[in-house]
Design a protein around this motif. Structure first.
Motif, PDB file in Angstrom:
ATOM      1  N   GLU A  61       0.828  -1.207   0.000  1.00  0.00           N
ATOM      2  CA  GLU A  61       0.000   0.000   0.000  1.00  0.00           C
ATOM      3  C   GLU A  61       0.865   1.261   0.000  1.00  0.00           C
ATOM      4  N   LEU A  62       1.952   1.247   0.764  1.00  0.00           N
ATOM      5  CA  LEU A  62       2.853   2.401   0.784  1.00  0.00           C
ATOM      6  C   LEU A  62       3.463   2.637  -0.593  1.00  0.00           C
ATOM      7  N   ALA A  63       3.812   1.558  -1.276  1.00  0.00           N
ATOM      8  CA  ALA A  63       4.381   1.682  -2.612  1.00  0.00           C
ATOM      9  C   ALA A  63       3.361   2.265  -3.589  1.00  0.00           C
ATOM     10  N   ALA A  64       2.114   1.800  -3.482  1.00  0.00           N
ATOM     11  CA  ALA A  64       1.075   2.277  -4.399  1.00  0.00           C
ATOM     12  C   ALA A  64       0.768   3.752  -4.177  1.00  0.00           C
ATOM     13  N   ILE A  65       0.778   4.188  -2.921  1.00  0.00           N
ATOM     14  CA  ILE A  65       0.427   5.577  -2.606  1.00  0.00           C
ATOM     15  C   ILE A  65       1.575   6.533  -2.919  1.00  0.00           C
ATOM     16  N   SER A  66       2.789   6.140  -2.539  1.00  0.00           N
ATOM     17  CA  SER A  66       3.941   7.039  -2.684  1.00  0.00           C
ATOM     18  C   SER A  66       4.560   7.019  -4.077  1.00  0.00           C
ATOM     19  N   GLY A  67       4.364   5.917  -4.814  1.00  0.00           N
ATOM     20  CA  GLY A  67       5.008   5.788  -6.117  1.00  0.00           C
ATOM     21  C   GLY A  67       6.434   5.286  -6.028  1.00  0.00           C
ATOM     22  N   LEU A  68       6.899   4.966  -4.826  1.00  0.00           N
ATOM     23  CA  LEU A  68       8.260   4.465  -4.630  1.00  0.00           C
ATOM     24  C   LEU A  68       8.294   2.948  -4.766  1.00  0.00           C
ATOM     25  N   ASP A  69       9.418   2.415  -5.232  1.00  0.00           N
ATOM     26  CA  ASP A  69       9.540   0.962  -5.330  1.00  0.00           C
ATOM     27  C   ASP A  69       9.782   0.375  -3.942  1.00  0.00           C
ATOM     28  N   LYS A  70       9.518  -0.917  -3.798  1.00  0.00           N
ATOM     29  CA  LYS A  70       9.571  -1.553  -2.484  1.00  0.00           C
ATOM     30  C   LYS A  70      10.978  -1.565  -1.898  1.00  0.00           C
ATOM     31  N   ALA A  71      11.988  -1.720  -2.742  1.00  0.00           N
ATOM     32  CA  ALA A  71      13.357  -1.737  -2.228  1.00  0.00           C
ATOM     33  C   ALA A  71      13.721  -0.390  -1.612  1.00  0.00           C
ATOM     34  N   THR A  72      13.360   0.683  -2.304  1.00  0.00           N
ATOM     35  CA  THR A  72      13.619   2.026  -1.766  1.00  0.00           C
ATOM     36  C   THR A  72      12.830   2.256  -0.488  1.00  0.00           C
ATOM     37  N   LEU A  73      11.580   1.812  -0.496  1.00  0.00           N
ATOM     38  CA  LEU A  73      10.741   1.971   0.687  1.00  0.00           C
ATOM     39  C   LEU A  73      11.326   1.267   1.898  1.00  0.00           C
ATOM     40  N   LEU A  74      11.812   0.061   1.715  1.00  0.00           N
ATOM     41  CA  LEU A  74      12.375  -0.692   2.838  1.00  0.00           C
ATOM     42  C   LEU A  74      13.568   0.024   3.440  1.00  0.00           C
ATOM     43  N   ARG A  75      14.406   0.630   2.599  1.00  0.00           N
ATOM     44  CA  ARG A  75      15.549   1.383   3.122  1.00  0.00           C
ATOM     45  C   ARG A  75      15.068   2.606   3.904  1.00  0.00           C
ATOM     46  N   LEU A  76      14.113   3.338   3.339  1.00  0.00           N
ATOM     47  CA  LEU A  76      13.593   4.517   4.029  1.00  0.00           C
ATOM     48  C   LEU A  76      12.890   4.146   5.329  1.00  0.00           C
ATOM     49  N   LEU A  77      12.097   3.094   5.291  1.00  0.00           N
ATOM     50  CA  LEU A  77      11.367   2.665   6.488  1.00  0.00           C
ATOM     51  C   LEU A  77      12.336   2.251   7.596  1.00  0.00           C
ATOM     52  N   GLY A  78      13.456   1.636   7.222  1.00  0.00           N
ATOM     53  CA  GLY A  78      14.446   1.262   8.233  1.00  0.00           C
ATOM     54  C   GLY A  78      14.970   2.474   8.976  1.00  0.00           C
ATOM     55  N   VAL A  79      15.257   3.555   8.220  1.00  0.00           N
ATOM     56  CA  VAL A  79      15.739   4.792   8.838  1.00  0.00           C
ATOM     57  C   VAL A  79      14.650   5.412   9.714  1.00  0.00           C
ATOM     58  N   LEU A  80      13.431   5.462   9.201  1.00  0.00           N
ATOM     59  CA  LEU A  80      12.326   6.077   9.940  1.00  0.00           C
ATOM     60  C   LEU A  80      11.979   5.289  11.192  1.00  0.00           C
ATOM     61  N   ARG A  82      14.110   3.481  12.996  1.00  0.00           N
ATOM     62  CA  ARG A  82      15.172   3.740  13.984  1.00  0.00           C
ATOM     63  C   ARG A  82      15.015   5.114  14.623  1.00  0.00           C
ATOM     64  N   ALA A  83      14.421   6.053  13.884  1.00  0.00           N
ATOM     65  CA  ALA A  83      14.186   7.397  14.421  1.00  0.00           C
ATOM     66  C   ALA A  83      12.847   7.505  15.142  1.00  0.00           C
ATOM     67  N   ASN A  84      12.132   6.380  15.265  1.00  0.00           N
ATOM     68  CA  ASN A  84      10.806   6.335  15.919  1.00  0.00           C
ATOM     69  C   ASN A  84       9.769   7.183  15.199  1.00  0.00           C
ATOM     70  N   MET A  85      10.030   7.471  13.924  1.00  0.00           N
ATOM     71  CA  MET A  85       9.044   8.195  13.135  1.00  0.00           C
ATOM     72  C   MET A  85       7.993   7.242  12.564  1.00  0.00           C
ATOM     73  N   VAL A  86       8.358   5.990  12.409  1.00  0.00           N
ATOM     74  CA  VAL A  86       7.454   4.948  11.906  1.00  0.00           C
ATOM     75  C   VAL A  86       7.579   3.731  12.811  1.00  0.00           C
ATOM     76  N   TYR A  87       6.459   3.037  12.990  1.00  0.00           N
ATOM     77  CA  TYR A  87       6.453   1.825  13.808  1.00  0.00           C
ATOM     78  C   TYR A  87       6.025   0.638  12.941  1.00  0.00           C
ATOM     79  N   ARG A  88       6.728  -0.487  13.070  1.00  0.00           N
ATOM     80  CA  ARG A  88       6.389  -1.698  12.325  1.00  0.00           C
ATOM     81  C   ARG A  88       5.800  -2.740  13.265  1.00  0.00           C
ATOM     82  N   PHE A  89       4.597  -3.192  12.946  1.00  0.00           N
ATOM     83  CA  PHE A  89       3.933  -4.221  13.741  1.00  0.00           C
ATOM     84  C   PHE A  89       4.435  -5.605  13.329  1.00  0.00           C
ATOM     85  N   GLU A  90       4.221  -6.589  14.201  1.00  0.00           N
ATOM     86  CA  GLU A  90       4.656  -7.958  13.913  1.00  0.00           C
ATOM     87  C   GLU A  90       3.981  -8.502  12.663  1.00  0.00           C
ATOM     88  N   SER A  91       2.795  -7.994  12.361  1.00  0.00           N
ATOM     89  CA  SER A  91       2.071  -8.449  11.173  1.00  0.00           C
ATOM     90  C   SER A  91       2.689  -7.927   9.883  1.00  0.00           C
TER      91      SER A  91
END
Length: 269
Positions: A61-80, A82-91
């Motif tokens: 869903e993030l890829a579809a909304i942002s237009g970013l590819d999944k590989a780029t998204l995963l790198r960005l999400l990792g940074v976010l 670690r900065a507590n800007m984004v939270y990842r659930f176990e699901s």
């Protein structure tokens, strides 16, 4: 649509910074499908994917909304993450992280609007018995900064941070458009009366009345709106709310009418 901050008196740097911060709440909540080029822009695009009706999103869903590819998204999400800007659930789904709440609280604490406006909202809510809120413009949306919800069981309920499209209407939307360079079919009502009334325009069975709020130096701050069930909130009661709001705003150093210089500029335009 971009906002040009209203001029403030240089003799009060603290107030100038506060007004400028308020006027610059212009980031749209909906990113375009065109992938941004810069790293910072990409990170912002990820955060903007989340909305009130999209609190948790999958990678797809993030890829579809942002237009970013999944590989780029995963790198960005990792940074976010670690900065507590984004939270990842176990699901595997993502949501905004606790750092965004902290930043929001810092933003609200950066100026003293709350301590001055909240008593106004409370007094108007007590007088009208209906929900009262204060909105500012953010791009093509309006954002609720403060509110006093009525205690009545049947009510219009709004929370700080709620974003609504200006195009959807509502009294405060017309006020915000008029005083930030936008077009509204109710401009003449705002100019002639200093407020605007809508009944059932955005939400069926709801009536709202809004008036502008200006700082003591003439800077436009936002719109104060009273909204309630049209069946129990006739026009005569709405107008009583306007009178109360004007009195309370004046007591806190605000004004509900544009300064003479602003009216002159508007007439010339």
């Amino acid at each position: 649509m971009k906002i040009t901050p209203q001029p403030v008196k240089a003799s009060n740097p603290r107030k100038a910074k506060a007004v400028t911060a308020l006027a610059r709440v212009v980031a749209p909540s909906e990113p375009s499908n065109v992938p941004p080029a810069g790293v910072l822009e990409r990170g912002i695009a990820v955060l903007q994917c989340f909305r009130e009706d999209r609190l948790r999103l999958s990678l797809r869903e993030l890829a579809a909304i942002s237009g970013l590819d999944k590989a780029t998204l995963l790198r960005l999400l990792g940074v976010l993450i670690r900065a507590n800007m984004v939270y990842r659930f176990e699901s595997g789904v993502y949501s905004l992280g606790p750092a965004t709440l902290h930043m929001g609280m810092l933003y609200r604490a950066s100026f003293d609007l709350a301590t001055r406006l909240q008593p106004v909202l409370h007094a108007v809510m007590r007088q009208t018995g209906e929900t009262v809120a204060f909105y500012v413009r953010s791009g093509d949306e309006r954002v609720c900064l403060y509110r006093e919800n009525t205690l009545k069981e049947l009510r219009h309920h709004v929370e700080p941070g709620t974003r609504l499209p200006l195009a959807a209407g509502g009294a405060s939307a017309h006020v915000l458009l008029h005083f930030t360079g936008g077009a509204t079919p109710l401009a003449s009502q705002i100019v002639d009366q200093g407020y605007v009334i809508t009944r059932g325009e955005r939400v069926p069975e709801m009536a709202s009345i809004a008036l502008p709020v200006f700082e003591g130096d003439g800077s436009f701050m936002g719109a104060l709106v009273v909204i309630g069930l049209a069946s129990r909130h006739p026009v005569v009661d709405q107008l009583k709310g306007v009178a109360t709001a004007r009195q309370q705003l004046a007591a806190q150093g605000f004004a509900a009418e544009p300064p003479a210089a602003w009216r002159s500029r508007a007439a010339a335009a």
